[in-house]
Scaffold this motif. Structure first.
Motif, PDB file in Angstrom:
ATOM      1  N   ALA A 261       0.841  -1.211   0.000  1.00 54.87           N
ATOM      2  CA  ALA A 261       0.000   0.000   0.000  1.00 54.87           C
ATOM      3  C   ALA A 261       0.871   1.255   0.000  1.00 54.87           C
ATOM      4  O   ALA A 261       0.569   2.247  -0.682  1.00 54.87           O
ATOM      5  N   LEU A 262       1.962   1.182   0.754  1.00 53.58           N
ATOM      6  CA  LEU A 262       2.858   2.342   0.848  1.00 53.58           C
ATOM      7  C   LEU A 262       3.514   2.633  -0.508  1.00 53.58           C
ATOM      8  O   LEU A 262       3.737   3.795  -0.865  1.00 53.58           O
ATOM      9  N   THR A 263       3.814   1.582  -1.264  1.00 52.34           N
ATOM     10  CA  THR A 263       4.416   1.768  -2.589  1.00 52.34           C
ATOM     11  C   THR A 263       3.486   2.614  -3.459  1.00 52.34           C
ATOM     12  O   THR A 263       3.921   3.563  -4.119  1.00 52.34           O
ATOM     13  N   GLU A 264       2.192   2.272  -3.446  1.00 51.71           N
ATOM     14  CA  GLU A 264       1.220   3.009  -4.274  1.00 51.71           C
ATOM     15  C   GLU A 264       1.114   4.460  -3.779  1.00 51.71           C
ATOM     16  O   GLU A 264       1.008   5.395  -4.574  1.00 51.71           O
ATOM     17  N   TRP A 265       1.136   4.626  -2.481  1.00 50.19           N
ATOM     18  CA  TRP A 265       1.039   5.971  -1.893  1.00 50.19           C
ATOM     19  C   TRP A 265       2.261   6.813  -2.282  1.00 50.19           C
ATOM     20  O   TRP A 265       2.130   7.974  -2.663  1.00 50.19           O
ATOM     21  N   LEU A 266       3.448   6.196  -2.234  1.00 50.61           N
ATOM     22  CA  LEU A 266       4.659   6.930  -2.633  1.00 50.61           C
ATOM     23  C   LEU A 266       4.604   7.304  -4.109  1.00 50.61           C
ATOM     24  O   LEU A 266       5.015   8.396  -4.505  1.00 50.61           O
ATOM     25  N   GLY A 267       4.069   6.384  -4.930  1.00 50.87           N
ATOM     26  CA  GLY A 267       3.931   6.673  -6.367  1.00 50.87           C
ATOM     27  C   GLY A 267       3.074   7.907  -6.582  1.00 50.87           C
ATOM     28  O   GLY A 267       3.412   8.810  -7.353  1.00 50.87           O
ATOM     29  N   ALA A 268       1.954   7.967  -5.869  1.00 46.40           N
ATOM     30  CA  ALA A 268       1.071   9.133  -5.980  1.00 46.40           C
ATOM     31  C   ALA A 268       1.783  10.394  -5.492  1.00 46.40           C
ATOM     32  O   ALA A 268       1.656  11.470  -6.075  1.00 46.40           O
ATOM     33  N   LYS A 269       2.556  10.243  -4.409  1.00 45.43           N
ATOM     34  CA  LYS A 269       3.250  11.408  -3.838  1.00 45.43           C
ATOM     35  C   LYS A 269       4.250  12.005  -4.827  1.00 45.43           C
ATOM     36  O   LYS A 269       4.402  13.219  -4.898  1.00 45.43           O
ATOM     37  N   VAL A 270       4.968  11.168  -5.567  1.00 41.51           N
ATOM     38  CA  VAL A 270       5.974  11.745  -6.465  1.00 41.51           C
ATOM     39  C   VAL A 270       5.346  12.284  -7.749  1.00 41.51           C
ATOM     40  O   VAL A 270       5.907  13.164  -8.384  1.00 41.51           O
ATOM     41  N   VAL A 271       4.166  11.772  -8.126  1.00 39.37           N
ATOM     42  CA  VAL A 271       3.492  12.313  -9.313  1.00 39.37           C
ATOM     43  C   VAL A 271       2.649  13.537  -8.941  1.00 39.37           C
ATOM     44  O   VAL A 271       2.639  14.539  -9.646  1.00 39.37           O
ATOM     45  N   GLY A 272       1.922  13.439  -7.806  1.00 42.85           N
ATOM     46  CA  GLY A 272       1.031  14.535  -7.415  1.00 42.85           C
ATOM     47  C   GLY A 272      -0.428  14.207  -7.690  1.00 42.85           C
ATOM     48  O   GLY A 272      -1.328  14.957  -7.326  1.00 42.85           O
ATOM     49  N   ARG A 273      -0.660  13.097  -8.369  1.00 44.26           N
ATOM     50  CA  ARG A 273      -2.016  12.586  -8.592  1.00 44.26           C
ATOM     51  C   ARG A 273      -1.995  11.083  -8.350  1.00 44.26           C
ATOM     52  O   ARG A 273      -0.957  10.442  -8.493  1.00 44.26           O
ATOM     53  N   TRP A 274      -3.153  10.523  -8.066  1.00 44.92           N
ATOM     54  CA  TRP A 274      -3.321   9.083  -7.962  1.00 44.92           C
ATOM     55  C   TRP A 274      -3.422   8.504  -9.377  1.00 44.92           C
ATOM     56  O   TRP A 274      -3.677   9.259 -10.330  1.00 44.92           O
ATOM     57  N   PRO A 275      -3.288   7.194  -9.535  1.00 45.24           N
ATOM     58  CA  PRO A 275      -3.400   6.614 -10.887  1.00 45.24           C
ATOM     59  C   PRO A 275      -4.670   7.030 -11.629  1.00 45.24           C
ATOM     60  O   PRO A 275      -4.639   7.258 -12.838  1.00 45.24           O
ATOM     61  N   SER A 276      -5.799   7.187 -10.931  1.00 41.10           N
ATOM     62  CA  SER A 276      -7.046   7.584 -11.611  1.00 41.10           C
ATOM     63  C   SER A 276      -6.975   9.003 -12.146  1.00 41.10           C
ATOM     64  O   SER A 276      -7.788   9.405 -12.968  1.00 41.10           O
ATOM     65  N   GLY A 277      -6.021   9.783 -11.623  1.00 40.16           N
ATOM     66  CA  GLY A 277      -5.936  11.192 -11.979  1.00 40.16           C
ATOM     67  C   GLY A 277      -6.427  12.097 -10.857  1.00 40.16           C
ATOM     68  O   GLY A 277      -6.276  13.315 -10.918  1.00 40.16           O
ATOM     69  N   ALA A 278      -7.007  11.514  -9.811  1.00 37.40           N
ATOM     70  CA  ALA A 278      -7.483  12.322  -8.682  1.00 37.40           C
ATOM     71  C   ALA A 278      -6.291  13.053  -8.051  1.00 37.40           C
ATOM     72  O   ALA A 278      -5.269  12.428  -7.761  1.00 37.40           O
ATOM     73  N   LEU A 280      -3.832  14.813  -5.382  1.00 40.00           N
ATOM     74  CA  LEU A 280      -3.549  14.607  -3.958  1.00 40.00           C
ATOM     75  C   LEU A 280      -4.054  15.760  -3.104  1.00 40.00           C
ATOM     76  O   LEU A 280      -4.415  15.556  -1.949  1.00 40.00           O
ATOM     77  N   VAL A 281      -4.067  16.951  -3.668  1.00 37.64           N
ATOM     78  CA  VAL A 281      -4.522  18.089  -2.861  1.00 37.64           C
ATOM     79  C   VAL A 281      -5.970  17.866  -2.425  1.00 37.64           C
ATOM     80  O   VAL A 281      -6.353  18.210  -1.312  1.00 37.64           O
ATOM     81  N   LEU A 282      -6.773  17.250  -3.282  1.00 36.66           N
ATOM     82  CA  LEU A 282      -8.188  17.054  -2.947  1.00 36.66           C
ATOM     83  C   LEU A 282      -8.438  15.752  -2.198  1.00 36.66           C
ATOM     84  O   LEU A 282      -9.380  15.657  -1.427  1.00 36.66           O
ATOM     85  N   THR A 283      -7.623  14.735  -2.444  1.00 38.39           N
ATOM     86  CA  THR A 283      -7.818  13.453  -1.754  1.00 38.39           C
ATOM     87  C   THR A 283      -6.443  12.870  -1.405  1.00 38.39           C
ATOM     88  O   THR A 283      -5.899  12.053  -2.127  1.00 38.39           O
ATOM     89  N   PRO A 284      -5.874  13.340  -0.279  1.00 39.87           N
ATOM     90  CA  PRO A 284      -4.476  13.009   0.021  1.00 39.87           C
ATOM     91  C   PRO A 284      -4.214  11.567   0.451  1.00 39.87           C
ATOM     92  O   PRO A 284      -3.111  11.084   0.267  1.00 39.87           O
ATOM     93  N   GLU A 285      -5.205  10.879   0.999  1.00 40.45           N
ATOM     94  CA  GLU A 285      -4.889   9.570   1.580  1.00 40.45           C
ATOM     95  C   GLU A 285      -5.312   8.373   0.755  1.00 40.45           C
ATOM     96  O   GLU A 285      -4.857   7.258   0.966  1.00 40.45           O
ATOM     97  N   ARG A 286      -6.257   8.546  -0.176  1.00 36.98           N
ATOM     98  CA  ARG A 286      -6.639   7.392  -0.990  1.00 36.98           C
ATOM     99  C   ARG A 286      -7.110   7.851  -2.360  1.00 36.98           C
ATOM    100  O   ARG A 286      -7.570   8.986  -2.529  1.00 36.98           O
ATOM    101  N   ASP A 287      -6.971   6.934  -3.322  1.00 41.06           N
ATOM    102  CA  ASP A 287      -7.402   7.253  -4.680  1.00 41.06           C
ATOM    103  C   ASP A 287      -8.922   7.238  -4.716  1.00 41.06           C
ATOM    104  O   ASP A 287      -9.537   6.214  -4.428  1.00 41.06           O
ATOM    105  N   ASP A 288      -9.517   8.371  -5.041  1.00 36.88           N
ATOM    106  CA  ASP A 288     -10.973   8.447  -5.186  1.00 36.88           C
ATOM    107  C   ASP A 288     -11.267   8.983  -6.588  1.00 36.88           C
ATOM    108  O   ASP A 288     -11.170  10.194  -6.824  1.00 36.88           O
TER     109      ASP A 288
END
Ligand code: N7H
Length: 471
Positions: A261-278, A280-288
């Motif tokens: 889970a942490l790997t996915e979270w770190l991936g989002a942190k370095v991109v700035g968005r979750w894989p879906s495109g959501a 991080l500023v709007l949904t920092p802890e999970r991909d929504d």
């Protein structure tokens, strides 16, 4: 007129307003035109006369495929456009991408497999098709037309449509674009309206000036056109996820599920968005994915919602590539500066995807894959080059120290299995602000490297016809 009118939309190449997403099979054909000294450009113009009729405008008639055409400085010369006309092109267009290696922190053009000193790229034909068979037919026809006039045509460059329009690291791409006036009524929430002249030539830009563009007789060859950057960027997917997974294991210790889970979270942190495109500023802890919807995906700012990067790190790719209100100074000052460095991205992926589990184990399959990075702007120096140099590749961005963009990195640095000169290795890191303690990811690998490219003019259809008429 400050904005394109209806008749302009029949003159502007469609790619400027549309990503041709219903045409997922893209093909790029690069060629060197016959030497001008041989026939004064006569055969090249004969080819251009024929293809100009097929180039797709923003507003276009029926017809299945989409065709666009771009010409480099050397291409315009080979077509017989006089030196005093192309001499009005901006310096970076005249010198070409390879000459900008130092300022772009780029790979050595001598190693490029596309363009560079050994393979001049005069023309770029962009083919967009609904299916693979349609693309193959069109690529073959375009190749035959170029070969018939004695042009040297390079190997086909073919995109691979990936599931859900994601790129190879697994993230939705092309979500944040400047709003270009002229076609659509209103921007979506958070979408920045840029003056037409930031992307299109022939209109006032953010400085209320008309961008530099070459004029031939009474015809402005730039008006209703744009400058196009094409880069073939290889992505080391196992290098990217393997690096993040290693840090996740170190942090999570003896907890494989936590590390995953942490790997996915770190991936989002370095991109700035979750894989879906959501974002991080709007949904920092999970991909929504709800936040990836068009009305939400750009409805955020940094200074206002996340000044310290607790949600979206300062070093993340999207915060560097478009710092919005947090570039420095007040929000208004920042937004003014940032509005002068916006580009329209039209990238497509190439190569087969790597299995995500293998990627997270850091296991590469040795295949070449990546992104054809394409972007449009009225000034390459102020658009692509500035973003690449001052915001992405700059380890001192926004007061950081020794932190490159985690996606683009610094192509002069070689780490991991792409390591060419370990002795020259600089150890960069990425900081992820977090509570109670910030995380520090050491040894940022170079996961994107440039295989080559060129700078082009994407002329209007009128300008293509004017060039085809000749002197
Ligand atoms: Fe980047 N990626 O998939 O990780 N990019 N980019 N990029 N990029 C963006 O907002 C990616 C590259 C910009 O307005 C997203 O569309 C990859 C270059 C800009 O908020 C993702 C590569 C340059 C933005 C990626 C790559 C840029 C942006 C989020 C290379 C310019 C908009 C989705 C292989 C010099 C930022 C989105 C904003 C966003 C990725 C390259 C610029 C996921 C893989 C070379 C301006």
């Amino acid at each position: 007129m400050n904005e394109p009118q209806d008749h302009d939309l029949k003159d502007i190449q469609g790619l400027i307003y549309r990503g041709w997403t219903k045409h997922p099979y893209a093909g790029f054909l690069f060629a060197r035109l016959p030497d001008f000294a041989l026939d004064g450009g006569a055969r090249a113009r004969q080819w251009l006369r024929a293809i100009a009729n097929d180039v797709t405008a923003v507003v276009h008639g029926p017809g299945d495929g989409r065709l666009q055409l771009a010409l480099s400085y050397t291409g315009l010369r080979a077509l017989g456009v006089p030196d005093d006309v192309i001499g009005a092109l901006p310096g970076e267009m005249q010198k070409g991408m390879a000459s900008r290696q130092a300022s772009l922190a780029d790979t050595d053009p001598a190693t490029w497999t596309l363009g560079g000193p050994e393979r001049p790229l005069d023309v770029l034909v962009l083919v967009y098709a609904r299916d693979e068979a349609g693309r193959a037919r069109e690529m073959a026809a375009q190749r035959a037309a170029l070969e018939a006039i004695g042009a040297h045509v390079y190997p086909d460059e073919l995109s691979t449509p990936l599931t859900d329009s994601r790129e190879h690291f697994g993230f939705a791409d092309g979500l944040s674009q400047p709003f270009l006036p002229g076609l659509h009524d209103e921007p979506r929430p958070g979408e920045d309206r840029v003056p037409a002249g930031e992307i299109l030539l022939g209109y006032p830009n953010a400085y209320r000036q008309t961008p530099l563009s070459p004029t031939w007789g009474h015809v402005d060859l730039g008006r209703n056109g744009s400058y196009l950057v094409f880069r073939k960027l290889a992505q080391n997917v196992a290098g990217f996820w393997g690096w993040l997974a290693e840090h996740a294991r170190r942090i999570a210790g003896d907890d494989p599920a936590g590390a995953a889970a942490l790997t996915e979270w770190l991936g989002a942190k370095v991109v700035g968005r979750w894989p879906s495109g959501a974002p991080l500023v709007l949904t920092p802890e999970r991909d929504d994915p709800a936040f990836a919807a068009p009305e939400h995906r750009n409805a955020f700012k940094y200074l206002a919602h996340d000044p310290d990067g607790m949600r979206c790190p300062i070093s993340s790719h999207i915060r560097r590539a478009n710092p919005r209100d947090a570039r420095g100074g007040s929000a208004a000052e920042s937004e003014l500066v940032v509005s002068r460095h916006r580009i329209l991205r039209r990238g497509r992926s190439f190569g087969a995807p790597l299995d995500p589990d293998a990627a997270r184990r850091g296991q590469d399959d040795g295949a070449t894959r990546g992104l054809y990075f394409l972007c449009l702007q009225s000034s390459i120096a102020r658009g692509f080059e500035f973003i690449q140099q001052t915001w992405l590749a700059n380890p001192g961005f926004a007061g950081l120290y020794g932190e490159p963009d985690p996606i683009i990195g610094d192509n002069r640095v070689r780490l991991g299995h792409h390591c060419a000169h370990p002795e020259r290795t600089r150890r960069y890191h990425i900081t992820i602000p977090a509570d109670p303690v910030r995380l520090r990811l050491e040894n940022v690998p170079t996961v994107v490297s440039n295989l080559g490219g060129e700078y082009f003019l994407l002329p209007s259809i009128k300008a293509l016809h004017r060039i085809a008429r000749g002197p």
